[in-house]
Scaffold this active site. Structure first.
Site, PDB file in Angstrom:
ATOM      1  N   LYS A 105       0.888  -1.309  -0.033  1.00  0.00           N
ATOM      2  CA  LYS A 105      -0.054   0.054  -0.084  1.00  0.00           C
ATOM      3  C   LYS A 105       0.732   1.247   0.021  1.00  0.00           C
ATOM      4  O   LYS A 105       1.942   1.380   0.676  1.00  0.00           O
ATOM      5  CB  LYS A 105      -0.728  -0.090   1.274  1.00  0.00           C
ATOM      6  N   GLU A 125       0.710   5.800  -0.303  1.00  0.00           N
ATOM      7  CA  GLU A 125       0.044   6.970  -0.073  1.00  0.00           C
ATOM      8  C   GLU A 125       0.048   7.892  -1.221  1.00  0.00           C
ATOM      9  O   GLU A 125       1.176   8.250  -1.957  1.00  0.00           O
ATOM     10  CB  GLU A 125       0.357   7.796   1.239  1.00  0.00           C
ATOM     11  N   GLU A 176      -9.119   7.804   3.938  1.00  0.00           N
ATOM     12  CA  GLU A 176      -8.866   8.169   5.239  1.00  0.00           C
ATOM     13  C   GLU A 176      -8.980   9.478   5.490  1.00  0.00           C
ATOM     14  O   GLU A 176      -8.819  10.764   4.798  1.00  0.00           O
ATOM     15  CB  GLU A 176      -7.411   7.706   5.709  1.00  0.00           C
TER      16      GLU A 176
HETATM   17  O1  KIV Z   1      -0.499   2.246   8.695  1.00  0.00           O
HETATM   18  C1  KIV Z   1      -1.815   2.276   8.824  1.00  0.00           C
HETATM   19  O2  KIV Z   1      -2.349   1.559   9.685  1.00  0.00           O
HETATM   20  C2  KIV Z   1      -2.704   2.585   7.761  1.00  0.00           C
HETATM   21  C3  KIV Z   1      -4.169   2.378   8.162  1.00  0.00           C
HETATM   22  C4  KIV Z   1      -4.670   3.547   8.899  1.00  0.00           C
HETATM   23  C5  KIV Z   1      -5.180   2.428   6.911  1.00  0.00           C
HETATM   24  O3  KIV Z   1      -2.334   3.149   6.886  1.00  0.00           O
END
Ligand code: KIV
Length: 280
Positions: free
Chosen positions: A116, A118, A185
């Site tokens: 993931k 950003e 978020e």
């Molecule tokens: O790092 C994390 O826990 C996250 C979540 C808040 C989606 O990115």
């Protein structure tokens, strides 16, 4: 036992098409991953939130690829049914796409099945490079904690029309680049609903209202295992900090009273001469 959750199975989970909401939660170690998996989650996120949640840092900027890989390995060794997704930490994908692919490969070799990252349209070249290296990518838009300084703090994003339109453009861009799901978020519910409606891939919300295709929370927030004040969007289902400190206090009382360990909690020697330690 149900089949393992895969990237294609998550990609297909749109509520508008009749799917159940996706359930995603963080874990940073083996017992927590085993517990959340037994709880039936779909996705375990080894989030860079471990910087705040378990390592005592003020923000997520303090963890690097080696830190993340260490914890991804621990989660992977739990052997979850849930899909394991790892956060790419700050600066591991900001320099150039080749560097990002190398860093993501470290996380994949540690046990991540997807990463993931950003950011919106600006991340398209990186997302395309990762996808073409066969590394599935989950996007993350809205309040992106790695931008804490640029945002001037942890603030709800996309509150006005122009910012909401820009967020929607970012969501379309990263979907077109190949993201299989997008975390939203800290955005207003109507904005999350509009993005969810317009994307073919699922949205997973945190502080983004009920319209998303799934929800994610930080494990330590959900079970009350921390000392900070929870955000408005957190629902607590346990108070583990209080339970753990009460358990330790009870044990300390027993140790100080001489009632721990009991005979049943003590090893005894067997056979002739047992019980006499060697002397001399
Ligand atoms: O790092 C994390 O826990 C996250 C979540 C808040 C989606 O990115």
């Amino acid at each position: 036992m149900a089949d393992r959750v895969t990237v294609p199975s998550v990609r297909a989970r749109k509520r508008a098409a009749g799917s159940e909401p996706i359930v995603m939660i963080t874990a940073y170690d083996t017992p927590t991953a085993a517990a959340v998996d037994a709880g039936g989650v779909d996705v375990v996120l080894v989030g860079d939130s471990m910087a705040n949640a378990v390592l005592g840092y003020p923000d997520t900027l303090h963890v690097d690829v080696a830190d993340m890989a260490h914890h991804v390995g621990a989660v992977h060794r739990a052997g979850t049914r849930a899909l394991v997704v790892a956060d790419m930490p700050w600066l591991s994908y900001h320099l150039d796409p080749v560097d990002a692919v190398r860093n993501a490969a470290v996380l994949v070799r540690a046990g991540a099945e997807a990463v993931k990252l950003e950011g919106g349209a600006v991340r398209v070249p990186v997302i395309e490079a990762l996808v073409s290296a066969e590394i599935p990518v989950m996007g993350h838009l809205g309040l992106t904690p790695q931008s804490v300084h640029a945002m001037g703090g942890y603030r709800v994003q996309a509150r006005d029309e122009a910012a909401a339109a820009a967020l929607l453009e970012d969501a379309r861009a990263i979907e077109a680049a190949g993201c299989f799901a997008v975390v939203l978020e800290g955005v207003p519910d109507v904005v999350a609903a509009a993005v969810t409606d317009r994307l073919a891939v699922p949205t997973i919300g945190i502080g983004a209202g009920p319209a998303c295709d799934g929800q994610v929370l930080v494990f330590h927030d959900l079970v009350g295992f921390g000392t900070g004040r929870p955000a408005k969007f957190v629902r607590r289902y346990a108070e583990l900090h209080d339970m753990a400190s009460a358990a330790v206090a009870a044990w300390a009382v027993d140790v100080r009273a001489g009632s721990f360990p009991s005979d049943a909690e003590t090893y005894h020697a067997t056979g002739p001469g047992s019980g006499s330690p060697p002397v001399g």
